[in-house]
Design a protein around this motif. Structure first.
Motif, PDB file in Angstrom:
ATOM      1  N   THR A   1      11.635  21.779 -32.074  1.00  0.00           N
ATOM      2  CA  THR A   1      12.795  21.374 -31.291  1.00  0.00           C
ATOM      3  C   THR A   1      13.947  21.008 -32.208  1.00  0.00           C
ATOM      4  N   ARG A   2      15.100  20.784 -31.610  1.00  0.00           N
ATOM      5  CA  ARG A   2      16.253  20.343 -32.399  1.00  0.00           C
ATOM      6  C   ARG A   2      15.937  19.027 -33.118  1.00  0.00           C
TER       7      ARG A   2
ATOM      8  N   PRO B   1      17.898  27.958 -25.312  1.00  0.00           N
ATOM      9  CA  PRO B   1      18.004  27.518 -23.918  1.00  0.00           C
ATOM     10  C   PRO B   1      19.163  28.207 -23.200  1.00  0.00           C
ATOM     11  N   SER B   2      18.870  28.800 -22.051  1.00  0.00           N
ATOM     12  CA  SER B   2      19.884  29.508 -21.273  1.00  0.00           C
ATOM     13  C   SER B   2      19.339  29.763 -19.883  1.00  0.00           C
ATOM     14  N   SER B   3      20.199  30.276 -19.026  1.00  0.00           N
ATOM     15  CA  SER B   3      19.780  30.576 -17.658  1.00  0.00           C
ATOM     16  C   SER B   3      18.836  31.768 -17.597  1.00  0.00           C
ATOM     17  N   PHE B   4      18.773  32.561 -18.692  1.00  0.00           N
ATOM     18  CA  PHE B   4      17.899  33.741 -18.683  1.00  0.00           C
ATOM     19  C   PHE B   4      16.737  33.617 -19.669  1.00  0.00           C
TER      20      PHE B   4
ATOM     21  N   ALA C   1      10.009  24.761 -23.631  1.00  0.00           N
ATOM     22  CA  ALA C   1      11.231  23.957 -23.599  1.00  0.00           C
ATOM     23  C   ALA C   1      11.642  23.584 -22.181  1.00  0.00           C
ATOM     24  N   ASP C   2      11.236  24.386 -21.198  1.00  0.00           N
ATOM     25  CA  ASP C   2      11.515  24.069 -19.800  1.00  0.00           C
ATOM     26  C   ASP C   2      10.398  24.653 -18.947  1.00  0.00           C
ATOM     27  N   THR C   3      10.266  24.152 -17.741  1.00  0.00           N
ATOM     28  CA  THR C   3       9.136  24.539 -16.895  1.00  0.00           C
ATOM     29  C   THR C   3       9.147  26.011 -16.503  1.00  0.00           C
TER      30      THR C   3
ATOM     31  N   LEU D   1       8.014  28.078 -19.545  1.00  0.00           N
ATOM     32  CA  LEU D   1       6.577  27.888 -19.748  1.00  0.00           C
ATOM     33  C   LEU D   1       5.773  28.677 -18.723  1.00  0.00           C
ATOM     34  N   ALA D   2       6.219  28.664 -17.485  1.00  0.00           N
ATOM     35  CA  ALA D   2       5.518  29.430 -16.450  1.00  0.00           C
ATOM     36  C   ALA D   2       5.554  30.921 -16.774  1.00  0.00           C
ATOM     37  N   SER D   3       6.697  31.414 -17.254  1.00  0.00           N
ATOM     38  CA  SER D   3       6.807  32.828 -17.637  1.00  0.00           C
ATOM     39  C   SER D   3       5.880  33.145 -18.798  1.00  0.00           C
ATOM     40  N   PHE D   4       5.810  32.235 -19.766  1.00  0.00           N
ATOM     41  CA  PHE D   4       4.956  32.475 -20.935  1.00  0.00           C
ATOM     42  C   PHE D   4       3.489  32.511 -20.528  1.00  0.00           C
ATOM     43  N   ARG D   5       3.054  31.528 -19.757  1.00  0.00           N
ATOM     44  CA  ARG D   5       1.647  31.470 -19.353  1.00  0.00           C
ATOM     45  C   ARG D   5       1.237  32.698 -18.548  1.00  0.00           C
TER      46      ARG D   5
END
Length: 376
Positions: free
Chosen positions: A340-341, A310-313, A353-355, A358-362
């Motif tokens: 997950t942890r 998890p990070s800003s990038f 892990a975050d929206t 997920l949008a980038s992956f899809r």
């Protein structure tokens, strides 16, 4: 005075009546909205229950994605190792709780990702025998099973035993585990389905008992132990195995990769564990290790564990990875670590892990031509 008081009382009465009408109108609206909400929830629950009864999972994450096999019967056609290895496209694999045993878990991953996975990875230690059940479950869902086979007595969700002398590399080499290995090889052979075995992974680190420099292991023993295991499988005619030699990226591991390599005659695919922590591009994460590997083998590369901290990038890194992947002719795919942890991972590595991620992956996985296993 009295008239003004009378006027005031009349005004308050009219205001009271107005407030009552407003209150009644608002409550009618709220009641209607609540009724509609209850009906939508009831419909969604009914759809979920109907889907579950049919071996499916309802989800609101995106359009419905068909999963080959759907968790139903195992396909009648058993492809050969040569057919599997000749399949075109890129593998989109996952390692996730419940997979490959649960078809609903696989369906949920497909719905979330926007694409059906065609590969699944799970873990087996040397206190466990081979089972054909997860292999058949994987094929029933159109996925190639990748069995990570760990020469250790196991640990728990958060720790791995490193000092276990009974599983030192020397005990593999001297035949102490031969009865177990033969039994395992025979079961793999008799299952008939092709299984990719990622044996003793991340051996260039120092966190597993099969790594050189720990647990009494010395230089040269890893490759020798690998060849010993491979030779037993060959002797038992367990030829339905794709052998995956899988180090960790060199960022956090220092043992010479070339010295650990058992040779092309003993390996089919190169695996790689590659977790993004500080890198901003896929090339920055993977290429330093890939360049070293290419000095001694040209075998196809499968990224057998990947994820991003998890990070800003994280979202941007995920998009870059999926844009990078189709351009690499020697990289046949990846397996995303969807733990997950709370489920025992060091952090939430998942593409969901975050929206934003997920949008980038899809968006990124949609144009990638994925492998379709020859099951028809």
């Amino acid at each position: 005075m009295s008239r003004r008081r009378g006027d005031g009382l009349g005004t308050h009465a009219r205001d009271g009546q107005k407030r009552m009408r407003i209150w009644m109108t608002v409550n009618v609206f709220l009641l209607a909205s609540l009724t509609a909400l209850i009906m939508r929830v009831s419909s969604r629950v009914e759809a979920a229950e109907t889907g579950a009864a049919a071996g499916q999972t309802a989800t609101a994450t995106g359009p419905q994605i068909a999963v080959p096999g759907g968790g139903g019967a195992v396909p009648a056609n058993i492809p050969s190792k040569a057919q599997i290895m000749a399949a075109g496209g890129k593998y989109f694999g996952v390692a996730a709780p419940g997979m490959p045993w649960s078809s609903s878990a696989g369906t949920q991953i497909a719905q979330t990702a926007g694409a059906p996975p065609d590969m699944d990875e799970y873990f087996v230690n040397w206190k466990q025998d081979f089972s054909s059940v997860p292999v058949q479950d994987a094929y029933a869902q159109g996925m190639l099973p990748v069995l990570t086979w760990e020469p250790s007595p196991g640990g728990n969700a958060h720790t791995t035993q490193v000092n276990v002398p009974g599983y030192a590399l020397s005990t593999i080499i001297n035949g102490s585990h031969d009865a177990y290995i033969v039994k395992f090889a025979d079961a793999v052979r008799d299952a008939k389905w092709v299984v990719a075995i990622r044996l003793a992974h991340e051996m260039n680190g120092n966190w597993y008992p099969w790594s050189e420099g720990v647990n009494g292991n010395t230089t040269g023993q890893y490759a020798q132990a690998w060849r010993h295991i491979h030779d037993i499988f060959a002797r038992e005619h367990a030829d339905n195995v794709i052998w995956v030699w899988a180090p960790n990226i060199i960022r956090s591991a220092s043992t010479s990769l070339k010295e650990l390599y058992p040779g092309d005659a003993y390996v089919d695919w190169i695996g790689l564990s590659a977790y993004d922590v500080t890198e901003h591009t896929a090339a920055q994460l993977i290429d330093p290790t890939r360049r070293l590997i290419r000095k001694f083998t040209a075998k196809p590369l499968l990224i057998t564990e990947i994820g991003s901290q998890p990070s800003s990038f994280k979202a941007a890194w995920t998009a870059d990875f999926l844009a990078w992947l189709p351009k690499q002719s020697d990289v046949i795919g990846f397996i995303w670590f969807e733990y997950t942890r709370a489920q025992g991972a060091g952090t939430d590595w998942g593409f969901d892990a975050d929206t934003s991620t997920l949008a980038s992956f899809r968006l990124g996985i949609e144009p990638v031509r994925l492998v379709a296993l020859p099951l028809q």
